[in-house]
Scaffold this motif. Structure first.
Motif, PDB file in Angstrom:
ATOM      1  N   ILE A  95     -24.453  94.661  -4.686  1.00  0.00           N
ATOM      2  CA  ILE A  95     -23.945  93.429  -4.053  1.00  0.00           C
ATOM      3  C   ILE A  95     -23.373  93.722  -2.677  1.00  0.00           C
ATOM      4  O   ILE A  95     -23.558  92.949  -1.726  1.00  0.00           O
ATOM      5  CB  ILE A  95     -22.885  92.793  -4.970  1.00  0.00           C
ATOM      6  CG1 ILE A  95     -23.545  92.250  -6.252  1.00  0.00           C
ATOM      7  CG2 ILE A  95     -22.148  91.671  -4.256  1.00  0.00           C
ATOM      8  CD1 ILE A  95     -22.586  91.767  -7.300  1.00  0.00           C
ATOM      9  N   ARG A  96     -22.663  94.846  -2.554  1.00  0.00           N
ATOM     10  CA  ARG A  96     -22.097  95.201  -1.255  1.00  0.00           C
ATOM     11  C   ARG A  96     -23.203  95.417  -0.234  1.00  0.00           C
ATOM     12  O   ARG A  96     -23.122  94.924   0.905  1.00  0.00           O
ATOM     13  CB  ARG A  96     -21.264  96.477  -1.405  1.00  0.00           C
ATOM     14  CG  ARG A  96     -20.491  96.882  -0.147  1.00  0.00           C
ATOM     15  CD  ARG A  96     -19.741  98.157  -0.370  1.00  0.00           C
ATOM     16  NE  ARG A  96     -20.644  99.269  -0.675  1.00  0.00           N
ATOM     17  CZ  ARG A  96     -21.343  99.945   0.270  1.00  0.00           C
ATOM     18  NH1 ARG A  96     -21.250  99.600   1.545  1.00  0.00           N
ATOM     19  NH2 ARG A  96     -22.137 100.939  -0.070  1.00  0.00           N
ATOM     20  N   LYS A  97     -24.270  96.109  -0.647  1.00  0.00           N
ATOM     21  CA  LYS A  97     -25.379  96.338   0.272  1.00  0.00           C
ATOM     22  C   LYS A  97     -26.072  95.025   0.624  1.00  0.00           C
ATOM     23  O   LYS A  97     -26.454  94.799   1.782  1.00  0.00           O
ATOM     24  CB  LYS A  97     -26.376  97.302  -0.353  1.00  0.00           C
ATOM     25  CG  LYS A  97     -25.836  98.724  -0.511  1.00  0.00           C
ATOM     26  CD  LYS A  97     -26.884  99.625  -1.136  1.00  0.00           C
ATOM     27  CE  LYS A  97     -26.361 101.051  -1.286  1.00  0.00           C
ATOM     28  NZ  LYS A  97     -27.368 101.958  -1.901  1.00  0.00           N
ATOM     29  N   MET A  98     -26.225  94.129  -0.414  1.00  0.00           N
ATOM     30  CA  MET A  98     -26.876  92.843  -0.148  1.00  0.00           C
ATOM     31  C   MET A  98     -26.026  91.980   0.783  1.00  0.00           C
ATOM     32  O   MET A  98     -26.551  91.291   1.661  1.00  0.00           O
ATOM     33  CB  MET A  98     -27.122  92.095  -1.468  1.00  0.00           C
ATOM     34  CG  MET A  98     -28.187  92.732  -2.340  1.00  0.00           C
ATOM     35  SD  MET A  98     -28.490  91.796  -3.846  1.00  0.00           S
ATOM     36  CE  MET A  98     -29.104  90.285  -3.153  1.00  0.00           C
ATOM     37  N   ASN A  99     -24.709  91.992   0.589  1.00  0.00           N
ATOM     38  CA  ASN A  99     -23.829  91.246   1.486  1.00  0.00           C
ATOM     39  C   ASN A  99     -23.952  91.737   2.922  1.00  0.00           C
ATOM     40  O   ASN A  99     -23.962  90.951   3.867  1.00  0.00           O
ATOM     41  CB  ASN A  99     -22.390  91.355   1.016  1.00  0.00           C
ATOM     42  CG  ASN A  99     -22.130  90.541  -0.249  1.00  0.00           C
ATOM     43  OD1 ASN A  99     -22.839  89.565  -0.510  1.00  0.00           O
ATOM     44  ND2 ASN A  99     -21.147  90.947  -1.026  1.00  0.00           N
ATOM     45  N   GLU A 100     -24.043  93.052   3.033  1.00  0.00           N
ATOM     46  CA  GLU A 100     -24.204  93.599   4.378  1.00  0.00           C
ATOM     47  C   GLU A 100     -25.526  93.154   4.983  1.00  0.00           C
ATOM     48  O   GLU A 100     -25.592  92.799   6.164  1.00  0.00           O
ATOM     49  CB  GLU A 100     -24.134  95.133   4.317  1.00  0.00           C
ATOM     50  CG  GLU A 100     -22.750  95.666   3.953  1.00  0.00           C
ATOM     51  CD  GLU A 100     -22.751  97.186   3.836  1.00  0.00           C
ATOM     52  OE1 GLU A 100     -23.854  97.775   3.957  1.00  0.00           O
ATOM     53  OE2 GLU A 100     -21.666  97.760   3.614  1.00  0.00           O
ATOM     54  N   LYS A 101     -26.601  93.144   4.118  1.00  0.00           N
ATOM     55  CA  LYS A 101     -27.892  92.699   4.624  1.00  0.00           C
ATOM     56  C   LYS A 101     -27.849  91.219   4.991  1.00  0.00           C
ATOM     57  O   LYS A 101     -28.409  90.800   5.996  1.00  0.00           O
ATOM     58  CB  LYS A 101     -28.978  92.945   3.576  1.00  0.00           C
ATOM     59  CG  LYS A 101     -29.283  94.414   3.350  1.00  0.00           C
ATOM     60  CD  LYS A 101     -30.395  94.558   2.316  1.00  0.00           C
ATOM     61  CE  LYS A 101     -30.745  96.035   2.097  1.00  0.00           C
ATOM     62  NZ  LYS A 101     -31.813  96.198   1.088  1.00  0.00           N
ATOM     63  N   VAL A 102     -27.166  90.391   4.140  1.00  0.00           N
ATOM     64  CA  VAL A 102     -27.075  88.958   4.415  1.00  0.00           C
ATOM     65  C   VAL A 102     -26.319  88.717   5.708  1.00  0.00           C
ATOM     66  O   VAL A 102     -26.713  87.888   6.544  1.00  0.00           O
ATOM     67  CB  VAL A 102     -26.394  88.240   3.228  1.00  0.00           C
ATOM     68  CG1 VAL A 102     -26.058  86.795   3.611  1.00  0.00           C
ATOM     69  CG2 VAL A 102     -27.313  88.246   2.015  1.00  0.00           C
TER      70      VAL A 102
END
Length: 665
Positions: free
Chosen positions: A120-127
């Motif tokens: 989720i942290r990586k996805m948030n960063e990508k978002v």
């Protein structure tokens, strides 16, 4: 060497031996007795010992049984304890295994959670990176975007949410999310009505508590959402805005008259306002707070109110209309002052609303709140309503009197040869006007110049009476010309014609019924006379016979017998049954009761022989006459019924002709 023993010595020796034996025998016998005695004592002891041994044996047997039971219970307890121990051991083993599994699962979930958090942290960063990269290129979501583009964007958002939740089924999240959006005041979209809006819907559309409860459950079962607020919150809203404390509400007994003329008492509602000044001040404050209190050239700086009333159905309502509103027909301009069951006559208004009229007559100033500041203004009072209501307020006798107008002194007749019409009434003649002083018993003290007649109702009444009704009357006359000879030119005359036709129809129905009963009676009389002529009927004379030579009382049915009367012939002074003399119609019976009949009995009329055959022939003539009358009455009834149905159809709901073209209601 001894010589031979002498006989004497031998005898003495024998006697000595005998005595010795005897003494021994006695001694033995004594010893035997003693032995027997000892034996008997020992036998008693042995018996006692045997009884004791038997008792001991019995006690030993019962003791053995008890010992066996105790041993058995001990064995069962031992087995149960061993089983419980085994069960607890297994439970402990199972709990240890479950504990190991939970421990492993906890460790696994913790590791999985750490992995998901990292994802989720990586996805948030990508978002965030994507949002930053395409912030300038994304089209704003508004009405200019077509539906397909909006749907695609919604699907991408839902897919993103699903990826973030790592769950393909996101219905639970969306349900909670929509509820969060609805409850959050930072967002405009919502789907649940507030308690005030729910109360408005319930009152505006007349939703009952039963329907409200069932619909809420139905909607929630189908959608999973609560559309309406709770009934508890609605009740609080109702209590907050309720004005019931401002009225006196009660039930009263009112005398009513049934269709048969009998009077009975009926419970009816009654309500009257406690204080006009209080409710008017609150209404003015509310209108001012919502910027709906207006002042114009007509009102000036005054508060203009009009007292009005009307009778609808069985109830008379009294209201107060406020002129200081943007629209004349605004619902916020009306205040209910009270209502009761009864007519809007002078006496009824005075009895029920004298308290209201007293307050209205003394209403000269009114105070209300504007942004916390008390404003006091003058009140200008007026009267509004129809002519009948206004006449009742001022104690005028009404429009059926010879002075029908409450504004002028015109005098004319409403009936008779001098009835006033549009052609003979001279409207140009001066008659003089009235004033408030002409009505000393008026319920209100408003000058006649401030009376506002309802122009719409007046125009409707004039057009209806002198325009529409005339055309409708002509249309009905033309539609009924082929069936009814003369129905009249006006609706009033046509209504009278319809009433006359209804009465004639009822009269002919009653005549047909009476003639049919007379025919049945005459046929029974003929049948009885024929039975007597042929002597086919042999019956016991259980009924009292009359003076007739051929009394048929015992050969006719019970209905004819019970309806028969007795009469005395004026010529021969004999008493007969009416049916024995061929009298069956109500007209002939009435003539006998009034003593206006010139008919002689069969016994004394010289022109009629006393034979049964001649009597049958005479009664058959009456039967023919009754059939002829029945046919005439049926033909007349059919003509009257056709005329009535034609006139009713033309007046009530025409389906053809001129009435259909004019769309007569």
């Amino acid at each position: 060497m001894s010589g031979p023993v002498s006989k004497r010595r031998r005898v003495a020796r024998i006697n000595g031996l005998g005595n010795s034996y005897k003494s021994r025998m006695e001694k033995c016998m004594d010893e035997n007795e003693m032995i027997k005695k000892e034996n008997s004592e020992k036998e008693e002891q042995v018996k006692s010992i045997v009884v004791v041994i038997a008792m001991v044996q019995k006690d030993l047997d019962s003791t053995k049984i008890i010992i066996d039971q105790v041993l058995k219970e001990k064995l069962e307890i031992k087995k149960r304890i061993s089983w419980e121990l085994e069960k607890e051991k297994r439970k402990v083993v199972r709990m240890k295994r479950e504990r190991k599994k939970i421990r492993k699962k906890y460790v696994f979930n913790r590791q999985s959670l750490k992995k998901k958090e990292e994802i989720i942290r990586k996805m948030n960063e990508k978002v965030k990176e994507l949002d930053t990269r395409i912030a300038d290129s994304v089209v704003k979501f508004d009405d200019r975007m077509d539906r397909k583009t909006k749907v695609n964007r919604c699907e991408r958002v839902i897919q993103s949410i699903s990826n973030m939740l790592n769950d393909t089924d996101i219905n639970t999240f969306l349900t909670f999310f929509l509820g969060y959006i609805n409850d959050n005041s930072n967002y405009t979209p919502r789907w649940k009505l507030t308690p005030e809006e729910t109360f408005l819907v319930k009152v505006r559309f007349g939703l009952t508590d039963s329907f409200f409860k069932k619909f809420r459950k139905f909607y929630y079962d189908r959608t999973g959402f609560e559309l309406f607020s709770s009934r508890w919150s609605i009740s609080n809203v109702q209590k907050t805005i309720s004005i019931r404390d401002l009225y006196v509400v009660k039930a009263r007994k009112v005398s009513k008259k049934a269709e048969n003329g009998r009077e009975y008492e009926k419970m009816t509602p009654f309500a009257v306002l406690k204080s006009i000044e209080t409710i008017l001040g609150e209404r003015l404050s509310a209108l001012s707070a919502n910027e709906k209190l207006t002042f114009n050239d007509a009102t000036g700086s005054d508060i203009c109110v009009a007292l009005g009333g009307d009778k609808g159905s069985e109830e008379t309502k009294l209201f107060l209309a406020l002129e200081n509103v943007p629209k004349a027909n605004d619902a916020h301009s009306l205040l209910l002052l009270g209502f009761y069951t009864g007519d809007d006559t002078y006496d009824s208004l005075k009895e029920n609303f004298s308290h209201i009229f007293h307050q209205f007559n003394n209403l000269h100033k009114i105070s209300y709140q504007v942004n916390g500041v008390t404003i006091t203004r003058n009140v200008r009072r007026k009267i509004v309503g129809d002519i009948k209501f206004i006449s009742s307020l001022y104690g005028h006798p009404g429009q059926a009197s010879s002075n029908p107008c409450f504004l002028c002194n015109i005098n004319y007749s409403n009936h008779g040869a001098k009835k006033a019409t549009l052609t003979n009434l001279k409207f140009e003649d001066p008659v003089g006007s009235r004033s408030l002083a002409d009505f000393p018993n008026a319920l209100v003290n408003v000058p006649l110049e401030d009376i506002c007649l309802a122009p719409l109702h007046s125009c409707q009444g004039i057009i209806q009476k002198y325009g529409i009704n005339v055309l409708v009357g002509q249309a009905i006359k033309l539609d009924c010309a082929n069936v009814c000879s003369d129905v009249g030119d006006t609706i009033e005359s046509q209504q009278k014609t319809l009433k006359r036709l209804e009465n004639e129809e009822y009269m002919y129905l009653e005549r047909i019924k009476a003639v049919t009963e007379s025919i049945h009676t005459v046929e029974e009389i003929i049948e009885g006379l024929r039975k007597i002529e042929k002597k086919q009927k042999k019956c016991k004379k259980t009924r009292k016979v009359c003076s007739s030579s051929y009394c048929i009382a015992n050969v006719i049915g019970n209905e004819i017998y019970s309806n028969g009367d007795m009469y005395s012939c004026e010529s021969c002074n004999k008493t007969f049954h009416t049916y024995c003399q061929g009298i069956a119609t109500p007209e002939e019976k009435m003539k006998l009761d009034l003593n206006v009949s010139s008919k002689n009995c069969f016994e004394c009329d010289e022109s009629i022989p006393f034979t049964v055959r001649r009597r049958i022939s005479e009664v058959e003539k009456q039967l023919e006459e009754q059939y002829r009358r029945l046919e005439e009455d049926k033909e007349t009834w059919e003509v009257v019924t056709n005329e009535k149905e034609c006139l009713t159809e033309s007046m009530v709901k025409p389906t053809k002709g001129y009435g259909k073209k004019m769309d007569i209601p």
